[in-house]
Design a protein around this motif. Structure first.
Motif, PDB file in Angstrom:
ATOM      1  N   ILE A  56       0.868  -1.174   0.000  1.00  0.00           N
ATOM      2  CA  ILE A  56       0.000   0.000   0.000  1.00  0.00           C
ATOM      3  C   ILE A  56       0.906   1.226   0.000  1.00  0.00           C
ATOM      4  O   ILE A  56       1.621   1.476   0.971  1.00  0.00           O
ATOM      5  CB  ILE A  56      -0.929   0.017   1.221  1.00  0.00           C
ATOM      6  CG1 ILE A  56      -1.729  -1.281   1.282  1.00  0.00           C
ATOM      7  CG2 ILE A  56      -1.836   1.254   1.191  1.00  0.00           C
ATOM      8  CD1 ILE A  56      -2.347  -1.566   2.630  1.00  0.00           C
ATOM      9  N   GLU A  57       0.895   1.945  -1.112  1.00  0.00           N
ATOM     10  CA  GLU A  57       1.687   3.167  -1.226  1.00  0.00           C
ATOM     11  C   GLU A  57       0.762   4.360  -1.030  1.00  0.00           C
ATOM     12  O   GLU A  57      -0.307   4.430  -1.630  1.00  0.00           O
ATOM     13  CB  GLU A  57       2.355   3.255  -2.596  1.00  0.00           C
ATOM     14  CG  GLU A  57       3.355   2.152  -2.864  1.00  0.00           C
ATOM     15  CD  GLU A  57       4.136   2.372  -4.145  1.00  0.00           C
ATOM     16  OE1 GLU A  57       4.218   3.533  -4.634  1.00  0.00           O
ATOM     17  OE2 GLU A  57       4.684   1.375  -4.663  1.00  0.00           O
ATOM     18  N   ILE A  62       8.436  12.990  -7.641  1.00  0.00           N
ATOM     19  CA  ILE A  62       8.119  13.341  -6.253  1.00  0.00           C
ATOM     20  C   ILE A  62       8.402  14.822  -6.002  1.00  0.00           C
ATOM     21  O   ILE A  62       7.609  15.515  -5.374  1.00  0.00           O
ATOM     22  CB  ILE A  62       8.869  12.426  -5.266  1.00  0.00           C
ATOM     23  CG1 ILE A  62       8.296  11.001  -5.363  1.00  0.00           C
ATOM     24  CG2 ILE A  62       8.786  12.962  -3.846  1.00  0.00           C
ATOM     25  CD1 ILE A  62       9.092   9.948  -4.630  1.00  0.00           C
ATOM     26  N   ARG A  63       9.495  15.316  -6.539  1.00  0.00           N
ATOM     27  CA  ARG A  63       9.865  16.721  -6.344  1.00  0.00           C
ATOM     28  C   ARG A  63       8.854  17.667  -6.998  1.00  0.00           C
ATOM     29  O   ARG A  63       8.501  18.699  -6.428  1.00  0.00           O
ATOM     30  CB  ARG A  63      11.262  16.976  -6.905  1.00  0.00           C
ATOM     31  CG  ARG A  63      11.788  18.381  -6.668  1.00  0.00           C
ATOM     32  CD  ARG A  63      13.211  18.581  -7.183  1.00  0.00           C
ATOM     33  NE  ARG A  63      13.457  18.032  -8.513  1.00  0.00           N
ATOM     34  CZ  ARG A  63      13.047  18.586  -9.666  1.00  0.00           C
ATOM     35  NH1 ARG A  63      12.353  19.695  -9.648  1.00  0.00           N
ATOM     36  NH2 ARG A  63      13.325  18.028 -10.822  1.00  0.00           N
ATOM     37  N   THR A  64       8.335  17.305  -8.178  1.00  0.00           N
ATOM     38  CA  THR A  64       7.466  18.224  -8.909  1.00  0.00           C
ATOM     39  C   THR A  64       5.972  17.982  -8.702  1.00  0.00           C
ATOM     40  O   THR A  64       5.169  18.895  -8.889  1.00  0.00           O
ATOM     41  CB  THR A  64       7.751  18.158 -10.420  1.00  0.00           C
ATOM     42  OG1 THR A  64       7.527  16.829 -10.891  1.00  0.00           O
ATOM     43  CG2 THR A  64       9.178  18.586 -10.716  1.00  0.00           C
ATOM     44  N   ARG A  65       5.586  16.773  -8.312  1.00  0.00           N
ATOM     45  CA  ARG A  65       4.167  16.426  -8.234  1.00  0.00           C
ATOM     46  C   ARG A  65       3.649  16.190  -6.819  1.00  0.00           C
ATOM     47  O   ARG A  65       2.440  16.113  -6.614  1.00  0.00           O
ATOM     48  CB  ARG A  65       3.896  15.158  -9.052  1.00  0.00           C
ATOM     49  CG  ARG A  65       4.130  15.294 -10.540  1.00  0.00           C
ATOM     50  CD  ARG A  65       3.126  16.228 -11.126  1.00  0.00           C
ATOM     51  NE  ARG A  65       3.043  16.095 -12.561  1.00  0.00           N
ATOM     52  CZ  ARG A  65       2.163  16.739 -13.295  1.00  0.00           C
ATOM     53  NH1 ARG A  65       1.296  17.548 -12.721  1.00  0.00           N
ATOM     54  NH2 ARG A  65       2.138  16.598 -14.589  1.00  0.00           N
ATOM     55  N   CYS A  66       4.555  16.067  -5.856  1.00  0.00           N
ATOM     56  CA  CYS A  66       4.150  15.663  -4.504  1.00  0.00           C
ATOM     57  C   CYS A  66       4.578  16.691  -3.460  1.00  0.00           C
ATOM     58  O   CYS A  66       5.463  17.508  -3.705  1.00  0.00           O
ATOM     59  CB  CYS A  66       4.779  14.306  -4.160  1.00  0.00           C
ATOM     60  SG  CYS A  66       4.295  12.991  -5.309  1.00  0.00           S
ATOM     61  N   THR A  67       3.950  16.587  -2.305  1.00  0.00           N
ATOM     62  CA  THR A  67       4.326  17.455  -1.187  1.00  0.00           C
ATOM     63  C   THR A  67       5.345  16.788  -0.282  1.00  0.00           C
ATOM     64  O   THR A  67       5.962  17.458   0.549  1.00  0.00           O
ATOM     65  CB  THR A  67       3.092  17.850  -0.352  1.00  0.00           C
ATOM     66  OG1 THR A  67       2.473  16.668   0.157  1.00  0.00           O
ATOM     67  CG2 THR A  67       2.102  18.653  -1.185  1.00  0.00           C
ATOM     68  N   GLU A 112       4.671   7.098   1.264  1.00  0.00           N
ATOM     69  CA  GLU A 112       4.763   6.232   2.444  1.00  0.00           C
ATOM     70  C   GLU A 112       4.332   4.841   1.994  1.00  0.00           C
ATOM     71  O   GLU A 112       3.430   4.701   1.164  1.00  0.00           O
ATOM     72  CB  GLU A 112       3.843   6.752   3.546  1.00  0.00           C
ATOM     73  CG  GLU A 112       4.215   8.139   4.020  1.00  0.00           C
ATOM     74  CD  GLU A 112       3.076   8.828   4.766  1.00  0.00           C
ATOM     75  OE1 GLU A 112       1.994   8.222   4.936  1.00  0.00           O
ATOM     76  OE2 GLU A 112       3.264   9.971   5.156  1.00  0.00           O
ATOM     77  N   ILE A 113       4.960   3.830   2.550  1.00  0.00           N
ATOM     78  CA  ILE A 113       4.705   2.463   2.105  1.00  0.00           C
ATOM     79  C   ILE A 113       4.394   1.572   3.297  1.00  0.00           C
ATOM     80  O   ILE A 113       5.091   1.616   4.315  1.00  0.00           O
ATOM     81  CB  ILE A 113       5.916   1.913   1.333  1.00  0.00           C
ATOM     82  CG1 ILE A 113       6.186   2.806   0.122  1.00  0.00           C
ATOM     83  CG2 ILE A 113       5.685   0.468   0.913  1.00  0.00           C
ATOM     84  CD1 ILE A 113       7.534   2.625  -0.510  1.00  0.00           C
TER      85      ILE A 113
END
Length: 103
Positions: free
Chosen positions: A6-7, A83-88, A92-93
């Motif tokens: 589960i990501e 992750i740098r451009t699309r995420c805050t 978490e896994i």
């Protein structure tokens, strides 16, 4: 023993408005890496939370926890820009074992 992975993805505001398009971008980045891995056990499913649309769950089965951990480690460089451009923050896994409850 198979494991469910589960990501938890935490999209930025712009990406969360376009999650239906954004999450396939992520999948394209790791597709060959994941599908070639020995633990690959079928395609993932994606769920965007209603109460927090920036939170997307990616859920899939994998051959074993050890194989999943190796695959996840191998994805770090592939996903760094996404992750740098699309995420805050980083994903978490969690790992879960399915209970064979027959209902």
């Amino acid at each position: 023993m198979p494991v469910t992975v589960i990501e938890h993805w935490h999209l930025n505001e712009e990406s969360s408005r376009n999650a239906f398009s954004v999450m396939p971008e992520m999948d394209d980045l790791v597709e060959d890496n994941a599908h070639a891995a020995p633990g690959w056990d079928g395609h993932a499913r994606f769920f965007q939370l209603e109460d927090d649309t920036s939170h997307v769950l990616m859920i899939y089965s994998w051959g074993s926890k050890e194989e999943a951990e190796a695959m996840l480690e191998s994805e770090k460089d592939l996903l760094a820009d996404f992750i740098r451009t699309r995420c805050t923050r980083d994903r978490e896994i969690e790992f879960a074992e399915e209970l064979p409850v027959d209902v």
